[in-house]
Write an enzyme that holds these catalytic residues in place. Structure first.
Site, mmCIF file in Angstrom:
data_model
loop_
_atom_site.group_PDB
_atom_site.id
_atom_site.type_symbol
_atom_site.label_atom_id
_atom_site.label_comp_id
_atom_site.label_asym_id
_atom_site.label_seq_id
_atom_site.Cartn_x
_atom_site.Cartn_y
_atom_site.Cartn_z
ATOM 1 N N THR A 185 0.817 -1.220 0.000
ATOM 2 C CA THR A 185 0.000 0.000 0.000
ATOM 3 C C THR A 185 0.848 1.266 0.000
ATOM 4 O OG1 THR A 185 -0.131 0.168 2.409
ATOM 5 C CG2 THR A 185 -1.813 -1.180 1.330
ATOM 6 N N TYR A 211 14.854 -5.570 15.699
ATOM 7 C CA TYR A 211 14.622 -5.380 14.258
ATOM 8 C C TYR A 211 15.735 -6.043 13.442
ATOM 9 C CZ TYR A 211 13.808 -2.897 9.814
ATOM 10 O OH TYR A 211 13.587 -2.590 8.497
HETATM 11 N N1 LIG Z 1 12.546 2.462 4.600
HETATM 12 C C1 LIG Z 1 13.708 1.964 4.923
HETATM 13 O O1 LIG Z 1 14.679 2.718 5.118
HETATM 14 C C2 LIG Z 1 13.891 0.472 5.024
HETATM 15 C C3 LIG Z 1 15.193 -0.038 5.007
HETATM 16 C C4 LIG Z 1 15.390 -1.414 5.031
HETATM 17 C C5 LIG Z 1 14.313 -2.262 5.052
HETATM 18 N N2 LIG Z 1 13.045 -1.759 5.076
HETATM 19 C C6 LIG Z 1 11.923 -2.723 5.031
HETATM 20 O O2 LIG Z 1 11.159 -2.473 3.877
HETATM 21 C C7 LIG Z 1 9.862 -3.029 4.031
HETATM 22 C C8 LIG Z 1 8.838 -2.037 3.489
HETATM 23 O O3 LIG Z 1 8.833 -0.873 4.278
HETATM 24 P P1 LIG Z 1 8.840 0.594 3.690
HETATM 25 O O4 LIG Z 1 10.118 1.210 4.099
HETATM 26 O O5 LIG Z 1 8.449 0.598 2.245
HETATM 27 O O6 LIG Z 1 7.753 1.277 4.638
HETATM 28 P P2 LIG Z 1 6.265 1.815 4.418
HETATM 29 O O7 LIG Z 1 6.235 2.917 3.435
HETATM 30 O O8 LIG Z 1 5.764 2.095 5.792
HETATM 31 O O9 LIG Z 1 5.498 0.569 3.813
HETATM 32 C C9 LIG Z 1 5.247 -0.563 4.583
HETATM 33 C C10 LIG Z 1 4.184 -1.393 3.928
HETATM 34 O O10 LIG Z 1 4.002 -2.574 4.714
HETATM 35 C C11 LIG Z 1 2.645 -2.639 5.128
HETATM 36 N N3 LIG Z 1 2.625 -3.233 6.431
HETATM 37 C C12 LIG Z 1 3.225 -2.819 7.574
HETATM 38 N N4 LIG Z 1 3.010 -3.687 8.551
HETATM 39 C C13 LIG Z 1 2.249 -4.685 8.031
HETATM 40 C C14 LIG Z 1 1.688 -5.866 8.534
HETATM 41 N N5 LIG Z 1 1.863 -6.231 9.818
HETATM 42 N N6 LIG Z 1 0.971 -6.652 7.706
HETATM 43 C C15 LIG Z 1 0.788 -6.307 6.418
HETATM 44 N N7 LIG Z 1 1.283 -5.194 5.880
HETATM 45 C C16 LIG Z 1 2.004 -4.393 6.681
HETATM 46 C C17 LIG Z 1 2.106 -1.223 5.057
HETATM 47 O O11 LIG Z 1 0.738 -1.281 4.766
HETATM 48 P P3 LIG Z 1 -0.440 -0.807 5.750
HETATM 49 O O12 LIG Z 1 0.031 0.420 6.468
HETATM 50 O O13 LIG Z 1 -1.553 -0.571 4.786
HETATM 51 O O14 LIG Z 1 -0.674 -1.964 6.641
HETATM 52 C C18 LIG Z 1 2.861 -0.690 3.854
HETATM 53 O O15 LIG Z 1 2.222 -1.070 2.665
HETATM 54 C C19 LIG Z 1 9.739 -3.380 5.508
HETATM 55 O O16 LIG Z 1 9.885 -4.776 5.657
HETATM 56 C C20 LIG Z 1 10.899 -2.639 6.143
HETATM 57 O O17 LIG Z 1 11.334 -3.266 7.324
HETATM 58 C C21 LIG Z 1 12.811 -0.414 5.076
#
Ligand SMILES: NC(=O)c1ccc[n+]([C@@H]2O[C@H](COP(=O)([O-])OP(=O)(O)OC[C@H]3O[C@@H](n4cnc5c(N)ncnc54)[C@H](OP(=O)(O)O)[C@@H]3O)[C@@H](O)[C@H]2O)c1
Length: 250
Positions: free
Chosen positions: A15, A150
């Site tokens: 999303t 984490y």
């Molecule tokens: N941003 C960074 O710097 C970074 C770096 C390394 C890794 N990551 C990883 O990248 C992945 C994606 O995160 P993002 O950075 O793109 O953040 P984001 O913009 O907050 O997106 C997270 C997505 O995951 C969904 N989500 C969160 N918790 C969930 C749950 N329990 N069940 C189902 N859906 C869930 C959210 O949807 P809803 O809110 O609609 O539930 C949203 O679509 C994560 O695994 C995060 O740990 C992020």
């Protein structure tokens, strides 16, 4: 390019952020996408933005009940999944002394159990030539205070890349991972910080990044699509860092 014409992707956490950007690019290249998220509102809004080749399932990656329903829900839209991007999740960070069992379980349920049972449940849809991609994190390589749970959870997912690749080789399912650095998403929204505190945290991080900027979700999506494409046909059990070199440049 139309690398994914008539292909179907399941993107957990589609999303927003990297999941949403990947869904957009996959659709732009001819494919159809099922995204998941935790609420009807966020899922419906994203599906509307993504257009007619997008479908949504409200499913919490931290809920075993939802994970066990996933097969049935996905089956409403397709019989085949060509790309499974196990991406759903958020960060939550605290000093060791402040972490209780609920904090520990929340992150491990969502970030470890979630991707494990998602892949397990979706395997019947995955045929010869399909691809699983896990989203890990630069936090597995760089030790940061407050990241104990984490980082450990993401390290467990790194382990899945190797073990799943071993186990799924015979079925010709390629398994790989991406390890993002600091990407401009809503990652900090579940941390309890207010917008000013988030902005301050980001401003403190930026000077530590070799390129002096956060990555764009689209820059991650491009790597995911590469790994899912035929161009990556000999890449299996690997992890691509998308971190502007922060894990090696320091
Ligand atoms: N941003 C960074 O710097 C970074 C770096 C390394 C890794 N990551 C990883 O990248 C992945 C994606 O995160 P993002 O950075 O793109 O953040 P984001 O913009 O907050 O997106 C997270 C997505 O995951 C969904 N989500 C969160 N918790 C969930 C749950 N329990 N069940 C189902 N859906 C869930 C959210 O949807 P809803 O809110 O609609 O539930 C949203 O679509 C994560 O695994 C995060 O740990 C992020």
């Amino acid at each position: 390019m139309q690398r994914f014409k008539d292909k179907f992707a399941l993107i957990t956490g589609g999303t927003n952020g990297m999941g949403f950007a990947t869904a957009q690019q996959f659709i732009n290249e001819g494919g159809s996408v099922i995204i998941t998220g935790r609420s009807v509102e966020t899922v419906n809004k994203a599906v509307e933005q993504l257009g007619e080749r997008a479908f949504g399932i409200v499913s919490n990656a931290g809920s075993i009940k939802d994970l066990m329903n996933l097969q049935q829900e996905v089956g409403k839209y397709t019989e085949t999944i060509d790309l499974l991007f196990a991406n759903a999740g958020y960060g939550k960070f605290a000093p060791i002394e402040y972490i209780d069992e609920a904090f520990f379980d929340e992150l491990f349920n969502m970030l470890v159990k979630g991707p494990f049972f998602t892949v397990q449940q979706i395997l019947p849809f995955m045929k010869n030539g399909s691809s699983v991609i896990f989203n890990t994190s630069v936090a597995t390589e760089i030790s940061m205070p407050n990241f104990s749970i984490y980082s450990a959870a993401k390290s467990a997912v790194q382990s899945f890349i190797k073990t799943f690749a071993t186990e799924l080789t015979e079925r010709r399912i390629r398994v790989n991972g991406i390890s993002p650095g600091h990407i401009k998403t809503n990652i900090f929204n579940n941390t309890g910080l207010n917008p000013e505190q988030i902005d301050e945290a980001v401003q403190n991080i930026i000077p530590t990044i070799p390129f002096k900027r956060q990555g764009e979700p689209s820059e991650v999506a491009s790597a995911v699509l590469f790994l899912a494409s035929d161009e990556a046909s000999y890449i299996h059990g690997a992890e691509i860092k998308i971190d502007a070199g922060i894990s090696v440049v320091g």
